[in-house]
Design an enzyme around this catalytic site. Structure first.
Site, PDB file in Angstrom:
ATOM      1  N   CYS A  25       0.826  -1.201   0.000  1.00  0.00           N
ATOM      2  CA  CYS A  25       0.000   0.000   0.000  1.00  0.00           C
ATOM      3  C   CYS A  25       0.863   1.256   0.000  1.00  0.00           C
ATOM      4  O   CYS A  25       1.851   1.343   0.732  1.00  0.00           O
ATOM      5  CB  CYS A  25      -0.936   0.001   1.199  1.00  0.00           C
ATOM      6  N   TYR A 181      -7.606  -8.744   6.539  1.00  0.00           N
ATOM      7  CA  TYR A 181      -8.662  -8.016   5.839  1.00  0.00           C
ATOM      8  C   TYR A 181      -9.905  -8.911   5.700  1.00  0.00           C
ATOM      9  O   TYR A 181      -9.942 -10.027   6.214  1.00  0.00           O
ATOM     10  CB  TYR A 181      -8.140  -7.475   4.513  1.00  0.00           C
TER      11      TYR A 181
END
Length: 367
Positions: A25, A181
């Site tokens: 990310c 996640y």
């Protein structure tokens, strides 16, 4: 020939080597989730740096699925256009590029790193996070337990994002079911306390991921490979186990997954991880032994060319993914090639950098 620099074919795609860029990310998109110049330069440096495959950071399938408001996505036509600029650059330089599709679940709506910690307050633009159960990740806001209707929508969001990945010109899609996640949250008893058909026994906890894999595979061209990032362990009592990883790998191998990207942790802050060089490789090795017909990748503190060569050469994994080391050195594969497969250097260097190709006298041409 070096094992690390042997080609690998997945369906209709031939990758020139087994040193790939891991998704990381960047938290550098605008509020619209469109990749920016940062993404072009960041990925572009690795595209020209010799990686056999470049994978984007986790890319949200919906606005609600973003980790932060600065995440990239694939839910709009504008995002397709933004990604197309980057995939066109990759293809112009002969590099394959893949997108990792994800949904953050209870780890959504967080502050952008460097600008605070924990959940983003509603008054600052935060949004309700969806999860298997209304159980917060420590330090984050309590999420909403997703209804079955919302789960149906999430499956559809993954399929729609996959269709946009085709439009955007990606060669590979990876489904992110690790690092705590949403899809990982459903897998683990530490986060999934449901009593319906999505909770409890193993078959129920894997149900959402299986549905997503089926939907993505149906929307993705048959000649393009599908990768799935799976957890090897939660590193905590009562969590996801290595034995469950193997059973999941067998199921996914039969549903069109071409490579299983084995990682660990991120689900529970009580995890205790014995971090060290290649600490996740044993989990990849076990999965690879259980599903010999499917490729497997290893990731995690792989930093040295000889270390990566041994992982592939010894059969622990088919591929190594570089993360932090690739942030430090965008041309890591070219440096590794100079030590392990110097005869490949001239054909692999961008012509603009040809003056930097190591001279034959500085490398061992017998390899």
């Amino acid at each position: 020939m070096s094992a690390l620099f042997e080609p690998l074919r997945l369906r209709g795609l031939e990758l020139p080597n087994r040193a790939w860029l891991s998704p990381m990310c960047q938290y550098s998109a605008g509020a619209d989730g469109v990749p920016t110049d940062w993404h072009l330069v960041h990925l572009g440096a690795r595209i020209t740096g010799g990686f056999g495959l470049v994978l984007t950071e986790s890319t949200a399938v919906s606005p609600q699925g973003r980790i932060s408001a600065a995440d990239v996505g694939l839910w709009s036509a504008e995002q397709v256009d933004g990604w197309r600029r980057i995939t066109d650059f990759a293809h112009a330089h002969g590099t394959a590029i893949g997108v990792q599709l994800g949904h953050a679940g209870r780890k959504a709506s967080t502050m952008v790193p460097g600008h605070g910690r924990g959940s983003l307050p509603p008054e600052q633009g935060g949004w309700p996070a969806l999860a298997p159960s209304a159980t917060a990740y420590r330090g984050f806001a309590t999420p909403v337990a997703a209804s079955t209707t919302e789960l149906d929508r999430i499956v559809a969001d993954f399929a729609s994002a996959t269709e946009r990945a085709v439009e955007a010109g990606f060669d590979v899609v990876e489904i992110h079911a690790g690092h705590g996640y949403l899809l990982h949250q459903f897998l683990s008893p530490r986060a999934n306390h449901r009593t319906d058909t999505y909770g409890g026994p193993f078959e129920n906890r894997i149900r959402l991921l299986v549905r997503v894999v089926d939907a993505v595979r149906a929307a993705w061209p048959d000649d393009r490979p599908l990768l799935v990032r799976i957890p090897g362990t939660d590193w905590v009592d009562g969590g996801w186990t290595p034995e469950e990883s193997i059973e999941l790998a067998v199921r996914l191998a039969g549903r069109g997954a071409d490579l299983l990207d084995v990682t660990t942790g991120g689900l529970d802050p009580d995890q205790r991880i014995p971090v060290g060089p290649g600490y996740q490789v044993p989990f990849a090795r076990r999965v690879r032994a259980a599903v010999p017909g499917v490729a497997v990748s290893a990731v995690g503190l792989i930093t040295d060319p000889e270390q990566a060569e041994a992982i592939v050469g010894d059969g622990d994994a088919d591929v190594v993914l570089l993360a932090r080391e690739a942030l430090r050195d965008p041309s890591w594969p070219l440096r590794a090639m100079a030590r392990l497969a110097p005869r490949r250097l001239t054909e692999s260097y961008p012509w603009q950098y040809s003056r930097a190709v190591p001279a034959p006298s500085t490398v061992d041409l017998t390899k």
